[in-house]
Write a protein that holds these residues in place. Structure first.
Motif, PDB file in Angstrom:
ATOM      1  N   GLU A 212       0.804  -1.219   0.000  1.00 10.56           N
ATOM      2  CA  GLU A 212       0.000   0.000   0.000  1.00 10.56           C
ATOM      3  C   GLU A 212       0.844   1.280   0.000  1.00 10.56           C
ATOM      4  O   GLU A 212       0.485   2.238  -0.665  1.00 10.56           O
ATOM      5  N   GLN A 213       1.958   1.272   0.736  1.00 15.27           N
ATOM      6  CA  GLN A 213       2.790   2.480   0.754  1.00 15.27           C
ATOM      7  C   GLN A 213       3.740   2.512  -0.437  1.00 15.27           C
ATOM      8  O   GLN A 213       3.931   3.566  -1.051  1.00 15.27           O
ATOM      9  N   ALA A 214       4.337   1.370  -0.773  1.00 18.07           N
ATOM     10  CA  ALA A 214       5.299   1.323  -1.872  1.00 18.07           C
ATOM     11  C   ALA A 214       4.680   0.835  -3.179  1.00 18.07           C
ATOM     12  O   ALA A 214       5.355   0.822  -4.207  1.00 18.07           O
ATOM     13  N   ASN A 215       3.419   0.413  -3.131  1.00 16.65           N
ATOM     14  CA  ASN A 215       2.709  -0.050  -4.328  1.00 16.65           C
ATOM     15  C   ASN A 215       3.420  -1.219  -5.007  1.00 16.65           C
ATOM     16  O   ASN A 215       3.452  -1.321  -6.232  1.00 16.65           O
ATOM     17  N   LEU A 216       4.010  -2.101  -4.179  1.00 14.31           N
ATOM     18  CA  LEU A 216       4.591  -3.335  -4.692  1.00 14.31           C
ATOM     19  C   LEU A 216       3.517  -4.415  -4.753  1.00 14.31           C
ATOM     20  O   LEU A 216       2.535  -4.373  -4.007  1.00 14.31           O
ATOM     21  N   THR A 217       3.724  -5.400  -5.624  1.00 17.66           N
ATOM     22  CA  THR A 217       2.776  -6.505  -5.792  1.00 17.66           C
ATOM     23  C   THR A 217       3.408  -7.793  -5.298  1.00 17.66           C
ATOM     24  O   THR A 217       4.567  -8.089  -5.602  1.00 17.66           O
ATOM     25  N   ASP A 218       2.661  -8.544  -4.524  1.00 19.08           N
ATOM     26  CA  ASP A 218       3.071  -9.858  -4.029  1.00 19.08           C
ATOM     27  C   ASP A 218       2.894 -10.847  -5.186  1.00 19.08           C
ATOM     28  O   ASP A 218       1.772 -11.182  -5.569  1.00 19.08           O
ATOM     29  N   SER A 219       4.015 -11.321  -5.753  1.00 23.80           N
ATOM     30  CA  SER A 219       3.940 -12.121  -6.979  1.00 23.80           C
ATOM     31  C   SER A 219       3.197 -13.435  -6.771  1.00 23.80           C
ATOM     32  O   SER A 219       2.463 -13.884  -7.657  1.00 23.80           O
ATOM     33  N   TYR A 220       3.380 -14.063  -5.600  1.00 25.36           N
ATOM     34  CA  TYR A 220       2.699 -15.338  -5.363  1.00 25.36           C
ATOM     35  C   TYR A 220       1.183 -15.133  -5.312  1.00 25.36           C
ATOM     36  O   TYR A 220       0.433 -15.902  -5.906  1.00 25.36           O
ATOM     37  N   ARG A 221       0.734 -14.085  -4.616  1.00 25.34           N
ATOM     38  CA  ARG A 221      -0.711 -13.825  -4.534  1.00 25.34           C
ATOM     39  C   ARG A 221      -1.267 -13.283  -5.845  1.00 25.34           C
ATOM     40  O   ARG A 221      -2.460 -13.406  -6.104  1.00 25.34           O
ATOM     41  N   LYS A 222      -0.424 -12.701  -6.675  1.00 22.45           N
ATOM     42  CA  LYS A 222      -0.874 -12.287  -8.003  1.00 22.45           C
ATOM     43  C   LYS A 222      -1.254 -13.509  -8.833  1.00 22.45           C
ATOM     44  O   LYS A 222      -2.275 -13.530  -9.525  1.00 22.45           O
ATOM     45  N   ILE A 223      -0.439 -14.557  -8.742  1.00 24.87           N
ATOM     46  CA  ILE A 223      -0.693 -15.787  -9.499  1.00 24.87           C
ATOM     47  C   ILE A 223      -1.715 -16.669  -8.789  1.00 24.87           C
ATOM     48  O   ILE A 223      -2.538 -17.328  -9.430  1.00 24.87           O
ATOM     49  N   HIS A 224      -1.686 -16.667  -7.448  1.00 25.82           N
ATOM     50  CA  HIS A 224      -2.574 -17.517  -6.642  1.00 25.82           C
ATOM     51  C   HIS A 224      -3.362 -16.617  -5.680  1.00 25.82           C
ATOM     52  O   HIS A 224      -3.010 -16.493  -4.506  1.00 25.82           O
ATOM     53  N   PRO A 225      -4.437 -15.989  -6.149  1.00 26.04           N
ATOM     54  CA  PRO A 225      -5.114 -14.968  -5.340  1.00 26.04           C
ATOM     55  C   PRO A 225      -5.936 -15.511  -4.174  1.00 26.04           C
ATOM     56  O   PRO A 225      -6.319 -14.722  -3.299  1.00 26.04           O
ATOM     57  N   ASP A 226      -6.195 -16.794  -4.131  1.00 25.90           N
ATOM     58  CA  ASP A 226      -7.059 -17.352  -3.091  1.00 25.90           C
ATOM     59  C   ASP A 226      -6.198 -18.018  -2.009  1.00 25.90           C
ATOM     60  O   ASP A 226      -5.644 -19.102  -2.227  1.00 25.90           O
ATOM     61  N   PRO A 227      -6.080 -17.400  -0.821  1.00 16.49           N
ATOM     62  CA  PRO A 227      -5.233 -17.974   0.230  1.00 16.49           C
ATOM     63  C   PRO A 227      -5.800 -19.248   0.843  1.00 16.49           C
ATOM     64  O   PRO A 227      -5.079 -19.959   1.549  1.00 16.49           O
ATOM     65  N   ILE A 228      -7.070 -19.529   0.589  1.00 14.36           N
ATOM     66  CA  ILE A 228      -7.660 -20.763   1.117  1.00 14.36           C
ATOM     67  C   ILE A 228      -7.296 -21.943   0.209  1.00 14.36           C
ATOM     68  O   ILE A 228      -6.888 -23.004   0.675  1.00 14.36           O
TER      69      ILE A 228
END
Length: 312
Positions: A212-228
């Motif tokens: 949110e502050q640096a506007n970086l993207t979490d690459s794993y969650r970008k590819i796998h958006p569902d943590p469940i």
């Protein structure tokens, strides 16, 4: 703590064949030199200047001298630490973050950062303690308003002028930030799965600051958006139970604490996955013969490089 650990690190780097590797818990720069020598070819290493370098960067590409920073922390030295670091001091410096610029063979320059945040006051332990009744108590372990906590370490990087400059130039020279955060993600501990996390949904601050502050993207969650469906727990390959005082019978909370973040219009993640080789992994205390040498899964992200606006 496995037999021939350095050899096995090199073996698995060769198997994955990445362009850049971020390492944590690197005792000294000499270990990096040992690894690069065994890797052979054009591999190069970058580390900090601290007695306990702790973090390191390996790459098959060209390391540039511009854009390098390091952050330092004092850590209490055990008698074993004093022997291995050849010092009589009761504390030693360690790097919690380093950066460098890497010129890829494609001509693209990447601002590459690796972090290893403080391991103390591990949040999931507090969250799964039934006597903890306040979310503020859990968050205090992440942010105690000192530079030594995980939020303090991340903030030092975020506020550094070189990091700010890298973010401003990210659409031309992408930023990649990797590391062992010793903290879960705010994207993972949500209402829908809080029964897995001691009944808590928590916006863990270190990952939130970066997204949110640096506007970086979490690459794993970008590819796998569902943590469940895809929890992506990177810790741990072998730390499955509390130690010998409990006879290795009480399960340890497993979680995702290792990340590859990125920012830049020219990078697009195409895949992101956990890696620990293909051979069976035996948990502690019977891990000595394991083929995979780390207590963390490696997180591997593949990126496609998109053309720049001028077609290059």
């Amino acid at each position: 703590m496995v037999e021939d650990g350095i050899y096995k690190i090199v073996k698995h780097i060769k198997i994955v064949d990445p362009d850049i590797v971020a390492l944590q818990e690197v005792d000294t720069p000499d270990i990096l030199k040992n690894i690069t020598k065994r890797l052979g070819g054009s591999w190069a290493a970058h580390s900090g200047s601290a007695i306990y370098s702790d973090v390191g960067i390996l790459t098959k590409h060209k390391i540039l001298n511009n854009g390098q920073i390091e952050t330092l922390r004092n850590v209490t030295a055990s008698p074993f630490d004093q022997i291995r670091f050849n010092t009589n001091k009761t504390d030693v410096n360690r790097n919690s973050a380093i950066s460098t610029s890497i010129l890829l063979d494609s001509g693209l320059t990447v601002s590459f950062w690796t972090l290893h945040l403080d391991y103390r006051s591990y949040g999931p332990d507090a969250a799964n303690n039934k006597l903890v009744t306040s979310k503020d108590t859990i968050i205090f372990g992440e942010d105690n308003q000192t530079p030594e906590c995980r939020v303090g370490e991340v903030s030092e990087v975020l506020n550094h002028e070189i990091f700010q400059k890298s973010l401003n130039e990210a659409d031309t020279n992408p930023v990649i930030l990797c590391g062992d955060f010793n903290a879960p993600s705010h994207l993972d501990w949500i209402e829908e799965n809080k029964e897995l996390h001691g009944g808590w949904a928590i916006e863990w601050p270190t990952s939130k600051l970066l997204t949110e502050q640096a506007n970086l993207t979490d690459s794993y969650r970008k590819i796998h958006p569902d943590p469940i469906k895809e929890p992506g727990n990177s810790w741990s390959t072998v730390q499955k139970f509390y130690g010998p005082e409990w006879g290795y019978t009480i399960p340890l909370q497993q979680d995702r604490v290792d990340y590859v973040f990125y920012r830049g219009a020219r990078l697009e993640p195409t895949n992101s996955f956990l890696y620990a080789g293909t051979e069976e992994i035996t948990p502690i205390p019977n891990q000595f013969q394991n083929d995979y040498p780390s207590d963390h899964y490696a997180i591997v992200t593949d990126f496609a490089i998109k053309p720049s606006g001028d077609g290059s």
